[in-house]
Design an enzyme around this catalytic site. Structure first.
Site, PDB file in Angstrom:
ATOM      1  N   PRO A   1       0.912  -1.024   0.021  1.00  0.00           N
ATOM      2  CA  PRO A   1      -0.058   0.021  -0.024  1.00  0.00           C
ATOM      3  C   PRO A   1       0.947   1.309  -0.009  1.00  0.00           C
ATOM      4  O   PRO A   1       1.869   1.419   0.694  1.00  0.00           O
ATOM      5  CB  PRO A   1      -0.780  -0.005   1.104  1.00  0.00           C
ATOM      6  CG  PRO A   1      -0.114  -1.028   2.125  1.00  0.00           C
ATOM      7  CD  PRO A   1       0.735  -1.969   1.477  1.00  0.00           C
ATOM      8  N   ASP A   2       0.475   1.974  -0.941  1.00  0.00           N
ATOM      9  CA  ASP A   2       1.315   3.341  -1.128  1.00  0.00           C
ATOM     10  C   ASP A   2       0.355   4.402  -0.534  1.00  0.00           C
ATOM     11  O   ASP A   2       0.258   4.630   0.557  1.00  0.00           O
ATOM     12  CB  ASP A   2       1.854   3.649  -2.329  1.00  0.00           C
ATOM     13  CG  ASP A   2       3.128   4.706  -2.310  1.00  0.00           C
ATOM     14  OD1 ASP A   2       3.315   5.049  -1.102  1.00  0.00           O
ATOM     15  OD2 ASP A   2       3.713   4.776  -3.160  1.00  0.00           O
ATOM     16  N   GLY A   3      -0.151   5.259  -1.726  1.00  0.00           N
ATOM     17  CA  GLY A   3      -1.009   6.454  -1.485  1.00  0.00           C
ATOM     18  C   GLY A   3      -2.341   6.190  -1.100  1.00  0.00           C
ATOM     19  O   GLY A   3      -2.965   5.165  -1.736  1.00  0.00           O
TER      20      GLY A   3
END
Length: 130
Positions: free
Chosen positions: A35-37
């Site tokens: 998961p990033d943004g």
């Protein structure tokens, strides 16, 4: 969020405001990316960009996967709502760390993508700087 461990945390906001009572909201498998943004829509659903996951996902407030939107590159970085009605999802991606063979497979890596959705994004609150 703990990208390295593939975990998105959820917290209650308490007095002050202060974060309270953290709990795991989403735990991704090794083959799903990191998961990033993240961003919320007007229904309270979470949208997440998946680094090395080739996609953006939408999760309901109770953690159920609602949508999996494939993106034509591995390193999906951030997601944001825009447009006049906040119904356009903008998605950034990265080229960093990709070799020649990987770039040949995903020539659009590093590009900005967009797609339309039925549910609007959540407007950001206006903030006045002192």
């Amino acid at each position: 969020m703990d990208s390295a461990e593939r975990i998105i945390w959820r917290y209650r906001i308490g007095p002050g405001p202060a974060l309270e009572a953290g709990e795991v909201f989403i735990r991704l498998g090794e083959d799903e990316g990191h998961p990033d943004g993240v961003v919320l829509d007007s229904d309270g659903c979470l949208w997440v960009a998946l680094w090395d996951g080739w996609a953006v996902r939408q999760y309901s407030p109770d953690g159920q996967l609602l949508q999996h939107v494939p993106i034509s590159c591995a390193r999906v970085t951030k997601v944001a709502f825009g447009g006049p009605e906040l119904r356009t999802v903008f998605v950034t991606s990265a080229r960093i760390g990709l070799g020649d063979a990987e770039l040949a497979e995903q020539p659009l890596a590093g590009s900005l993508f967009s797609f339309e959705v039925d549910i609007a994004g959540r407007p950001c609150p206006l903030v006045q700087l002192a």
